[in-house]
Design an enzyme around this catalytic site. Structure first.
Site, PDB file in Angstrom:
ATOM      1  N   LYS A   1      45.125  51.019  81.886  1.00  0.00           N
ATOM      2  CA  LYS A   1      45.385  51.306  83.293  1.00  0.00           C
ATOM      3  C   LYS A   1      44.541  50.474  84.251  1.00  0.00           C
ATOM      4  O   LYS A   1      44.849  50.402  85.443  1.00  0.00           O
ATOM      5  CB  LYS A   1      45.178  52.792  83.569  1.00  0.00           C
ATOM      6  CG  LYS A   1      46.177  53.674  82.845  1.00  0.00           C
ATOM      7  CD  LYS A   1      47.593  53.462  83.350  1.00  0.00           C
ATOM      8  CE  LYS A   1      48.526  54.505  82.769  1.00  0.00           C
ATOM      9  NZ  LYS A   1      49.874  54.425  83.350  1.00  0.00           N
TER      10      LYS A   1
ATOM     11  N   SER B   1      47.154  58.581  72.178  1.00  0.00           N
ATOM     12  CA  SER B   1      48.462  57.957  72.436  1.00  0.00           C
ATOM     13  C   SER B   1      48.619  56.691  71.592  1.00  0.00           C
ATOM     14  O   SER B   1      49.741  56.289  71.274  1.00  0.00           O
ATOM     15  CB  SER B   1      48.647  57.651  73.917  1.00  0.00           C
ATOM     16  OG  SER B   1      47.814  56.593  74.308  1.00  0.00           O
TER      17      SER B   1
END
Lengths: 93, 315
Positions: B44, B261
């Site tokens: 991110k 994830s």
């Protein structure tokens, strides 16, 4: 042919409180139609006015999103599991 | 080694490492792109930097400006680091049931945290943030789910890096989330080689979905729609919490300490590898394992971790 269909919490009130039901059909579309036949209250949640899947509904056949298989035409093998899951902003980090 | 003038220059250019020792099919290579190597600890950093710098170019940020974002963690942390460096204030709307490390990291960078109900998941955080944005029109709300700078960061960064390091790539596998990574990387790779397959991985929605009051609260990210996601994706799979945690543990067998994830994406790659004769799968490992230590993901009893995963947002 009968397959098992998992329903999300949000649809359970329209399906007598059940979390898993069985439905008949050889394709995803036939099975979705059978769910609607058994529980008419689910119709507006599952189908778009054009007869396709509601845009905020994902249907998974054994964990694969049917939109990337054959859509409503996707054949459903015996013993398969269908899961109906609302689309949400999950895992957006 | 090189001398960098700012930590911001450390964002991107992450390593691609061969983890084929974990491939269930000897004909299929699996490479992991280690986004945890970014200075803020996750993929991110890329989108956060791109969104902030785009707003600067448009003159929407001045020193002391307030930036607002809803995030289940990594975007907030990335923005918090970048805003700290650049002298902006950050308010993050965060579901109350994220792992404790995410909250602690936001505090490290001095962000203001607004909690949203855990049962409403990321959807609830997003709604609350949209309300705050409407009340404070002078705040910058980058809105990662709809900001074109998000996929652009991957079209200009992550995608070209993968192509440079591994032009023989046949499949790219990543979590869906905002769709920024998949749309940006997918578009870039398919322009270079239309045969590259794009696989999206979704965590089981669990309680996030249970918090929906009606189906019209459902959500498909504008980034996904604007990039013609349904046509760009080749496959979308759900990976369950148990498989995700098992594969997160397996990654540590080859020395990759990654978040859960990443385990989900590896589980999907392994499942797909069984079905291929040959291929080179690039799997995006979105963050490092640090923020998940408190969950016991590597060391606690697997059943207990899976049970906790249905209550906490791990992804």
């Amino acid at each position: 042919m009968s397959v098992s269909v998992r329903l999300p919490t949000i649809l359970r009130p329209q399906a007598g409180g059940l979390s898993e039901i069985s439905a008949e059909g050889g394709t995803v579309g036939e099975i979705v139609d059978d769910v609607v036949r058994q529980f008419p209250g689910t119709a507006s949640h599952l189908k778009a006015p054009d007869g396709g899947l509601h845009r905020f509904v994902n249907v998974y056949l054994n964990d694969e999103d049917v939109r990337y298989l054959g859509g409503l035409e996707t054949p459903v093998p015996a013993g398969a599991q269908l899961s109906i899951v609302p689309a949400v902003a999950g895992g957006g980090g | 080694m090189a001398l960098y003038h700012s930590v911001l220059d450390l964002i991107g250019d992450t390593p691609l490492v061969d983890v084929s020792a974990l491939s269930p099919n000897p004909g299929v290579r699996i490479l992991a792109k280690l986004e945890g190597q970014n200075p803020g600890g996750s993929v991110k950093d890329r989108a956060a930097k791109a969104m902030v710098e785009e707003a600067e170019k448009e003159g929407r940020l001045v020193p002391g400006s307030v930036v607002l974002e809803s995030s289940s963690g990594n975007t907030g942390i990335a923005l918090a680091m970048i805003c700290r460096i650049k002298g902006y204030r950050l308010t993050v709307v965060l579901p109350e049931n994220v792992s404790v490390e995410r909250r602690q990291l936001l505090e490290v960078w001095g962000a203001d945290i607004v909690s949203s109900p855990g049962a409403e998941g990321s959807n609830g955080a997003l709604r609350l943030a949209q309300g705050l944005a409407a009340e404070h029109p002078d705040w910058l709300f980058p809105y990662q789910y709809g900001n074109p700078a998000n996929p652009k960061a991957h079209y200009e960064g992550t995608g070209p890096e993968i192509w440079r390091d591994c032009p023989e790539v046949t499949h790219f596998v990543a979590g869906l989330g905002t769709a920024g990574t998949l749309m940006g990387v997918g578009r870039f790779l398919k322009e270079r080689n239309p045969n590259v397959q794009l696989w999206a991985v979704e965590p089981p929605a669990g309680e996030m979905v249970d918090g929906l009051r009606n189906l019209d609260e459902g959500f498909v990210p504008p980034v996904f729609i604007d990039n013609d996601g349904p046509a760009l994706l080749d496959r979308k799979l759900i990976v369950r919490a148990r498989e995700s945690i098992e594969w997160t543990r397996r990654l540590s067998d080859v020395g990759v300490f990654a978040g859960i994830s990443s385990g989900s994406a590896m589980a999907a790659a392994a499942k797909g590898a069984h079905q291929l004769d040959e291929g080179v799968l690039v799997v995006l490992a979105a963050d490092g394992g640090w923020k998940y230590l408190s969950t016991g993901a590597w060391t606690a009893d697997l059943d207990d971790v899976v049970d906790r995963a249905t209550r906490l947002i791990y992804f």
